[in-house]
Design an enzyme around this catalytic site. Structure first.
Site, PDB file in Angstrom:
ATOM      1  N   ASP A  64     -12.526  -0.581   4.776  1.00 24.18           N
ATOM      2  CA  ASP A  64     -11.253  -0.321   4.806  1.00 24.18           C
ATOM      3  C   ASP A  64     -10.524  -1.754   4.189  1.00 24.18           C
ATOM      4  O   ASP A  64     -11.027  -2.658   4.688  1.00 24.18           O
ATOM      5  CB  ASP A  64     -10.431  -0.291   6.210  1.00 24.18           C
ATOM      6  CG  ASP A  64      -9.111   0.269   6.079  1.00 24.18           C
ATOM      7  OD1 ASP A  64      -8.738   0.859   5.238  1.00 24.18           O
ATOM      8  OD2 ASP A  64      -8.522  -0.075   7.232  1.00 24.18           O
TER       9      ASP A  64
ATOM     10  N   ASP B 166      -8.721  -2.943  -2.648  1.00 27.52           N
ATOM     11  CA  ASP B 166      -7.215  -2.750  -2.355  1.00 27.52           C
ATOM     12  C   ASP B 166      -6.762  -4.236  -3.190  1.00 27.52           C
ATOM     13  O   ASP B 166      -6.767  -5.349  -2.729  1.00 27.52           O
ATOM     14  CB  ASP B 166      -6.808  -2.846  -0.875  1.00 27.52           C
ATOM     15  CG  ASP B 166      -5.335  -3.165  -0.760  1.00 27.52           C
ATOM     16  OD1 ASP B 166      -4.525  -2.821  -1.990  1.00 27.52           O
ATOM     17  OD2 ASP B 166      -4.843  -3.126   0.249  1.00 27.52           O
TER      18      ASP B 166
ATOM     19  N   GLU C 204      -6.140   1.740  -4.228  1.00 22.21           N
ATOM     20  CA  GLU C 204      -4.685   1.976  -3.895  1.00 22.21           C
ATOM     21  C   GLU C 204      -3.726   1.376  -4.840  1.00 22.21           C
ATOM     22  O   GLU C 204      -3.829   0.374  -5.511  1.00 22.21           O
ATOM     23  CB  GLU C 204      -4.432   1.034  -2.578  1.00 22.21           C
ATOM     24  CG  GLU C 204      -2.978   1.189  -2.072  1.00 22.21           C
ATOM     25  CD  GLU C 204      -2.934   0.520  -0.814  1.00 22.21           C
ATOM     26  OE1 GLU C 204      -1.644   0.416  -0.370  1.00 22.21           O
ATOM     27  OE2 GLU C 204      -3.790   0.237  -0.033  1.00 22.21           O
TER      28      GLU C 204
ATOM     29  N   ALA D  59      -0.970   5.986   9.075  1.00 25.87           N
ATOM     30  CA  ALA D  59      -0.447   7.426   9.347  1.00 25.87           C
ATOM     31  C   ALA D  59      -0.592   7.920  11.019  1.00 25.87           C
ATOM     32  O   ALA D  59      -0.622   8.920  11.456  1.00 25.87           O
ATOM     33  CB  ALA D  59      -1.381   8.574   8.463  1.00 25.87           C
TER      34      ALA D  59
END
Length: 306
Positions: A81, A103, A133, A211
């Site tokens: 991540d 990212d 992203e 989220a």
């Protein structure tokens, strides 16, 4: 069951209009909660490790996830991540990750495309998949700190151009969500029109970061047990349910697990001040996280999809 690539899981989710959770782990108990929930719900799952998790748990942490996943009878991917560099992503691939996120959303479009394409080349060479992203979510997560005024929603034409040039497999989009436990006042606004427009331009799975639902009852319990968390708010379940029918296939969840873990630990220590057996403290915390994860899988629509 051997680990599978992220795309193996997410392409089916996009095609069949359900979402799959990427749940962040930092230790054995969180990993067990994720995998046990996936087994019970018959749900595919991504177990996500951030660079912060790798710093905390060391090289043994992904080995632990891989070993626990060997006994899984549902599809499991190990996901990096918010990888901050090409080197970080390649290191993760060598450690056994089957999905990595690069990212570079804070860089120029040209730099984002260039670095993402480098990671794509490395991952695709070994049959694995890459998340990228564009746009910027507000909030704080690991090394990612974005002030509200600097948050930028993803533009559909930029998404189409980026995916064509970078070769990424799935795309994290900024559509109104934010990292952390304070996602806005009341019900945060999710730009569903933007999701639909982006999805109409690219067939790839879309990713929703930031989220977590931040359940009000769990926040209340945390504060009642001595915590201090004010103005907490999350993404409404109905917005998530709608988003997965519009192209969102991967939903990141970290804050909800942290809340569940910390709340239950505080409650145990409050109610049993003489307790010092880690198993009797962390065991209930693991059960609470598993409950939250099972609920999320139902919301995402991934239950029964394994």
């Amino acid at each position: 069951m051997p680990l599978v690539s992220g795309l193996d899981i997410l392409s089916a989710a996009r095609a069949n209009k359900y979402g799959v959770g990427a749940f962040n782990t930092n230790n054995m108990e969180i990993t067990q909660a994720i995998l046990q929930a996936a087994e019970l719900k018959r749900s595919p799952v991504l177990v996500a490790l951030s660079e912060g998790a790798l710093s905390y748990g060391g090289a043994i942490l992904p080995k632990l996830v891989i070993e626990l996943a060997r006994d899984a009878t549902v599809p499991v991917a190990l996901h990096l991540d918010h990888g901050s560099s090409y080197d970080s992503c390649v290191r993760a691939l060598r450690m056994g990750f089957t999905s990595v996120m690069i990212d570079m959303s804070h860089e120029t479009e040209e730099e984002n495309i260039r670095e993402t394409a480098r990671v794509v080349e490395a991952a695709h060479a070994v049959g694995l998949s890459v998340e990228a992203e564009i746009g910027r979510l507000g909030g704080i997560e690991e090394h990612v700190v974005v002030a509200e005024e600097d948050a930028i929603l993803t533009q559909p034409d930029e998404a189409e151009r980026f995916m064509s040039k970078s070769g990424a497999d799935y795309l994290a989009v900024a559509i109104g969500t934010s990292h952390g436990a304070n996602k806005g006042k009341g019900r945060p606004y999710i730009d569903h029109t933007r999701i639909v427009e982006i999805a109409s331009r690219i067939p790839n799975p879309l990713v929703m970061h930031g989220a977590s639902g931040v359940p009000a009852d769990v926040v209340d319990r945390l504060n009642a047990a001595g915590g201090s968390l004010s103005d907490a708010s999350g993404i409404h379940e109905d917005d998530v349910r709608k988003a997965v029918t519009e192209g969102i296939a991967k939903i990141n969840t970290d804050t909800d697990l942290r809340l569940a873990f910390t709340t239950r630990v505080r409650e145990i220590l409050r109610d049993n001040p003489k307790q010092f057996d880690p198993r009797k403290i962390l065991g209930p915390a693991r059960q609470e996280m598993q409950r939250i994860i099972e609920d999320r899988m139902d919301v995402f629509g991934s239950s029964g999809q394994a």
